[in-house]
Scaffold this active site. Structure first.
Site, PDB file in Angstrom:
ATOM      1  N   LYS A   1      -0.246   6.425   2.334  1.00 14.71           N
ATOM      2  CA  LYS A   1       0.480   6.474   3.600  1.00 14.71           C
ATOM      3  C   LYS A   1       0.828   7.903   4.006  1.00 14.71           C
ATOM      4  CE  LYS A   1       1.982   1.727   3.534  1.00 14.71           C
ATOM      5  NZ  LYS A   1       1.357   1.221   2.295  1.00 14.71           N
TER       6      LYS A   1
HETATM    7  C1  PLP Z   1       0.556   0.114   2.223  1.00 16.75           C
HETATM    8  C2  PLP Z   1      -0.322   0.016   1.040  1.00 16.75           C
HETATM    9  C3  PLP Z   1      -1.468  -0.795   1.037  1.00 16.75           C
HETATM   10  C4  PLP Z   1      -1.852  -1.669   2.213  1.00 16.75           C
HETATM   11  O1  PLP Z   1      -2.241  -0.913   3.323  1.00 16.75           O
HETATM   12  P1  PLP Z   1      -2.334  -1.621   4.765  1.00 16.75           P
HETATM   13  O2  PLP Z   1      -2.723  -0.533   5.691  1.00 16.75           O
HETATM   14  O3  PLP Z   1      -0.970  -2.158   5.030  1.00 16.75           O
HETATM   15  O4  PLP Z   1      -3.348  -2.697   4.652  1.00 16.75           O
HETATM   16  C5  PLP Z   1      -2.280  -0.783  -0.088  1.00 16.75           C
HETATM   17  N1  PLP Z   1      -1.968  -0.056  -1.181  1.00 16.75           N
HETATM   18  C6  PLP Z   1      -0.862   0.712  -1.222  1.00 16.75           C
HETATM   19  C7  PLP Z   1      -0.562   1.479  -2.463  1.00 16.75           C
HETATM   20  C8  PLP Z   1      -0.008   0.789  -0.120  1.00 16.75           C
HETATM   21  O5  PLP Z   1       1.079   1.567  -0.175  1.00 16.75           O
END
Ligand code: PLP
Length: 465
Positions: A115
């Protein structure tokens, strides 16, 4: 380029307004009115370029256009600053797992999860746009873990924003909580809510639906429904595919998925001209996305906790963006499905729309046992220690790979040290936090406890902005 709402009843906006607004006023999500196209030659020219240079070129049409006042020079500088916080020079390096199998490491940013790739950029964009407009916003979000710390890192110490981050009391991991609560900047407010993650998210949604409160505090969101986050995630599909031979060669991806943001960015990259062969949606046992893509049934169950908690969700917000594309940009159809969802907790897609979705995506639900087994298998085969989210992706990549000659890339979404118990249980090795975080558990925490009550939340925000 203007941005339109998936529900067709909110005004079209330019990039800066979309960045600051998050959710459209009709409840929909913003999407560009058309996909910019990158030619084969342009994609070829990315070979050997830095991540920052490719990022600028891929995102430029979305950000610098007739309906935006962000200049190309300013945007180029913003991109350069955003990715200077990553600990790897390649920003998102590829690691090899097998002859034609790869892992794209998206966890070299400040909070060790993918993120950061989007949120580091968002912080600088917010700063640029709000400073220019002489405005300040209030960001309120809910987190089950990773989003919270990445969002806090994105706006900490910035004069343009006050951030309130809700997490369910006692239900996030120690590393995840510490990453949020040890940020002592005066504009950062952590709130531990008596309830679960869905309770937290429902409170945030209620704030957004309260239009007068929303205006009163200039409410803004940095959650994954914000278009700018999806946009930033398109870039690494280009950098990794080009490194593996695109556009002369197709590349496939497997993506551990929760809110459908990361995988949707892959779909957008494909729409922009990147030759992607397969897009595999990998879910844990909270499998609403696998279900809707295999049977058309999108019905909301109850969340079941897993060792990949960042994907423990039942309502997958960004799926609405795909619906808009499947239904040929008919906001009426999306509105009908979303009304079904809010009234009866389900909707169904079938006929040509389901067929279209199945043409674009493969999907697999991965059990807890298989997730653990994959962590162990990858460790034995390559010495790589992977986190449980990545393991869900690797398992789906291996089971769904339709062509051994096409490189298969799993997006590695978190550093293993974020989920040490699950990793240690299987590999026997305790994954260490990187040096810049080694003292995390000694740092001072700051966090307030809040009852599960909307009025209490509103008062708290009013008193602290
Ligand atoms: C947020 C997250 C996901 C999922 O991502 P999306 O964009 O919500 O599908 C997968 N793995 C980790 C470690 C995350 O923090």
């Amino acid at each position: 380029m203007k941005y339109i709402s998936t529900r067709g009843e909110a005004p079209a906006l330019g990039f800066e307004d979309v960045l600051l607004t998050g959710l459209a006023r009709d409840g929909g999500l913003y999407i560009p009115s058309e996909w910019p196209q990158l030619s084969r030659d342009e994609i070829k020219s990315f070979r050997g370029m830095s991540y920052q240079d490719v990022a600028f070129r891929v995102m430029k049409p979305f950000v610098c256009n007739a309906h935006s006042s962000i200049s190309e020079d300013d945007f180029e500088a913003i991109v350069a600053k955003a990715y200077s916080t990553f600990r790897h020079k390649a920003v998102v390096p590829l690691a090899q797992l097998d002859s034609n199998e790869w892992m794209l490491e998206l966890f070299h940013g400040p909070t060790l999860a993918f993120k950061d790739v989007a949120l580091q950029l968002l912080g600088h964009l917010f700063d640029h746009v709000l400073t220019k407009q002489g405005r300040k916003v209030t960001i309120v979000g809910a987190t089950s873990g990773d989003t919270g710390s990445a969002a806090i890192e994105c706006v900490r110490d910035r004069a343009c924003a006050e951030i309130f981050m809700l997490h369910p009391y006692g239900r996030v991991s120690d590393v995840q909580r510490k990453q949020m609560t040890t940020v002592l900047s005066p504009n950062v407010h952590n709130l531990a809510v008596d309830g679960n993650f869905d309770d937290c998210q429902a409170m945030v949604k209620a704030l957004f639906n309260d239009l007068s409160f929303r205006d009163e505090i200039t409410l803004s969101a940095v959650n994954s429904i914000n278009w700018a986050r999806v946009m930033a995630q398109i870039v690494y599909y280009f950098t990794s595919a080009v490194a593996l031979g695109a556009p002369d060669r197709e590349v496939s991806y497997s993506v551990p998925t929760g809110n459908f943001g990361d995988i949707y960015a892959g779909y957008v990259a494909q729409q922009m001209g990147l030759p992607i062969k397969q897009l595999v949606v990998a879910t844990n046992r909270n499998d609403i996305l696998t279900r809707v893509l295999t049977t058309g049934d999108y019905s909301v169950g109850t969340v079941s906790p897993t060792i990949s908690p960042s994907m423990d969700i039942q309502v997958s917000s960004n799926f609405e963006r795909l619906l808009f594309n499947l239904y040929n940009k008919q906001g009426d159809d999306v509105r009908r499905l979303m009304n079904n969802l809010s009234q009866s907790k389900s909707f169904t897609i079938d006929g040509p729309e389901l067929a279209k979705a199945q043409q674009i995506f493969d999907a697999l639900q991965v059990s807890e046992e298989d997730t653990e087994a994959t962590i162990g298998q990858v460790y034995r085969e390559s010495g790589q220690v992977i986190d449980p989210h990545t393991a869900v992706g690797v398992q789906a990549a291996r089971r769904k790979n339709a062509d051994a000659a096409t490189p298969m890339v799993t997006l590695s979404t978190a550093h293993p040290a974020k989920f040490p118990e699950a990793v240690e249980k299987v590999t026997g090795r305790h994954p260490d936090l990187p040096a810049h975080m080694a003292d995390l558990f000694e740092r001072e925490e700051r966090c307030d406890r809040l009852t599960h009550d909307l009025d209490a939340l509103k008062s708290y925000i009013r008193e602290n902005i």
